[in-house]
Design a protein around this motif. Structure first.
Motif, mmCIF file in Angstrom:
data_model
loop_
_atom_site.group_PDB
_atom_site.id
_atom_site.type_symbol
_atom_site.label_atom_id
_atom_site.label_comp_id
_atom_site.label_asym_id
_atom_site.label_seq_id
_atom_site.Cartn_x
_atom_site.Cartn_y
_atom_site.Cartn_z
ATOM 1 N N LEU A 60 6.901 -1.634 7.818
ATOM 2 C CA LEU A 60 5.482 -1.997 7.337
ATOM 3 C C LEU A 60 4.963 -2.069 6.284
ATOM 4 N N ARG A 61 5.671 -1.848 5.186
ATOM 5 C CA ARG A 61 5.046 -1.260 4.135
ATOM 6 C C ARG A 61 3.995 -2.641 3.218
ATOM 7 N N ASP A 62 4.793 -3.938 3.154
ATOM 8 C CA ASP A 62 3.680 -4.782 2.808
ATOM 9 C C ASP A 62 2.721 -5.291 3.679
ATOM 10 N N GLU A 63 2.971 -4.546 5.151
ATOM 11 C CA GLU A 63 1.567 -5.257 5.665
ATOM 12 C C GLU A 63 0.634 -4.134 5.659
ATOM 13 N N TRP A 64 1.445 -2.816 6.013
ATOM 14 C CA TRP A 64 0.130 -1.625 5.435
ATOM 15 C C TRP A 64 -0.521 -2.034 4.552
ATOM 16 N N ASN A 65 -0.511 -2.154 3.571
ATOM 17 C CA ASN A 65 -0.435 -2.589 1.778
ATOM 18 C C ASN A 65 -1.802 -3.086 1.833
ATOM 19 N N ALA A 66 -1.038 -4.397 3.061
ATOM 20 C CA ALA A 66 -2.390 -5.201 2.839
ATOM 21 C C ALA A 66 -3.496 -5.287 4.136
ATOM 22 N N LEU A 67 -3.249 -4.591 5.168
ATOM 23 C CA LEU A 67 -4.442 -4.030 5.690
ATOM 24 C C LEU A 67 -5.285 -3.063 4.901
ATOM 25 N N LEU A 68 -4.653 -2.446 3.995
ATOM 26 C CA LEU A 68 -5.647 -1.433 2.949
ATOM 27 C C LEU A 68 -6.335 -2.270 1.955
ATOM 28 N N ARG A 69 -5.798 -2.948 1.783
ATOM 29 C CA ARG A 69 -6.551 -3.838 0.767
ATOM 30 C C ARG A 69 -7.776 -5.125 1.497
ATOM 31 N N ASN A 70 -7.169 -4.851 2.957
ATOM 32 C CA ASN A 70 -8.629 -5.442 3.347
ATOM 33 C C ASN A 70 -9.634 -5.108 4.302
ATOM 34 N N SER A 71 -9.412 -3.329 3.435
ATOM 35 C CA SER A 71 -10.321 -2.416 4.937
ATOM 36 C C SER A 71 -11.427 -1.756 3.699
ATOM 37 N N ASP A 72 -12.418 -0.795 4.090
ATOM 38 C CA ASP A 72 -12.838 -0.160 3.203
ATOM 39 C C ASP A 72 -12.607 1.224 2.679
ATOM 40 N N VAL A 73 -11.101 1.528 2.891
ATOM 41 C CA VAL A 73 -10.744 2.884 2.214
ATOM 42 C C VAL A 73 -9.720 2.597 1.434
ATOM 43 N N ASP A 74 -9.844 1.429 0.736
ATOM 44 C CA ASP A 74 -8.429 1.189 -0.323
ATOM 45 C C ASP A 74 -8.384 2.473 -1.304
ATOM 46 N N CYS A 75 -7.375 3.194 -1.664
ATOM 47 C CA CYS A 75 -7.663 4.377 -2.209
ATOM 48 C C CYS A 75 -5.460 4.163 -2.709
ATOM 49 N N PRO A 76 -5.389 4.995 -3.925
ATOM 50 C CA PRO A 76 -3.881 4.995 -3.806
ATOM 51 C C PRO A 76 -3.086 6.111 -2.986
ATOM 52 N N PHE A 77 -3.663 7.036 -2.170
ATOM 53 C CA PHE A 77 -3.111 7.819 -1.743
ATOM 54 C C PHE A 77 -2.354 7.066 0.452
ATOM 55 N N LEU A 78 -3.163 6.006 0.530
ATOM 56 C CA LEU A 78 -2.897 5.922 1.483
ATOM 57 C C LEU A 78 -1.941 4.189 1.755
ATOM 58 N N THR A 79 -1.469 4.475 0.085
ATOM 59 C CA THR A 79 -0.676 3.357 0.186
ATOM 60 C C THR A 79 0.849 3.394 0.655
ATOM 61 N N ALA A 80 1.672 2.731 1.627
ATOM 62 C CA ALA A 80 2.436 2.758 2.222
ATOM 63 C C ALA A 80 3.841 3.417 1.320
ATOM 64 N N GLU A 81 4.090 3.050 -0.405
ATOM 65 C CA GLU A 81 4.685 3.698 -1.554
ATOM 66 C C GLU A 81 4.197 5.051 -1.323
ATOM 67 N N TRP A 82 2.853 5.786 -1.765
ATOM 68 C CA TRP A 82 2.596 6.735 -1.654
ATOM 69 C C TRP A 82 2.912 8.041 -0.552
#
Length: 171
Positions: free
Chosen positions: A22-44
């Motif tokens: 889900l890495r790419d999809e997850w990060n796209a979701l995160l960028r399109n949310s109100d909670v975009d932060c490094p600790f919620l990225t797929a990589e972290w």
């Protein structure tokens, strides 16, 4: 992967490989949310899981919500044992590493249906929630209020403060 319900479709990912895809999809979701932060990225979250926690006996319990083929919400959770005995859900990122501002991720425009679907999945799990390191006005706090209205017991405590430095008006 275990299917939970449909319309919107909800699934619980319980293995690292399913989560990693889900890495790419997850990060796209995160960028399109109100909670975009490094600790919620797929990589972290993936690094945190594979490096610090996977060998401790925890199990992944990542709730995903889709509208059609689009990922519209996710709850990055794991099953742990409270006092070594009682299973409970916690955010990925809590425990050995003190990640800040953890939350449920919901795509803008899907707040109502995404939150409702995650709440239904949490209710179906039958597990207690222990959510730490929440930001003010978090989606997870809203979920706990929703669950409380369905008979769950809720308590809050302040156990740590994440320092914040305001950078406005600085170069």
């Amino acid at each position: 992967m275990v299917a939970v319900t449909s319309l919107p479709s909800v699934a619980v990912l319980d293995d690292a490989q399913s989560f990693a895809t889900l890495r790419d999809e997850w990060n796209a979701l995160l960028r399109n949310s109100d909670v975009d932060c490094p600790f919620l990225t797929a990589e972290w979250l993936d690094s945190w899981w594979t490096s610090l926690v996977a060998a401790t006996g925890s199990r992944l319990h990542v709730i995903t919500v889709r509208s059609g083929s689009t990922l519209v919400a996710a709850a990055p959770l794991r099953v742990t044992r409270s006092l070594g005995v009682f299973p409970q859900l916690e955010f990925l990122g809590t425990g050995h590493a003190g990640s800040d501002y953890l939350d449920v991720i919901v795509r803008r425009g899907f707040e109502a249906e995404g939150s409702a679907a995650i709440a239904r999945a949490l209710e179906a799990s039958g597990l207690a929630l222990n959510l730490r390191h929440l930001p003010a006005n978090s989606r997870a706090a809203e979920l706990s209020t929703r669950l409380e209205a369905h008979g769950w017991t809720r308590s809050e405590s302040q156990n740590a403060i994440c320092p914040v430095v305001t950078l406005s008006e600085h170069t």
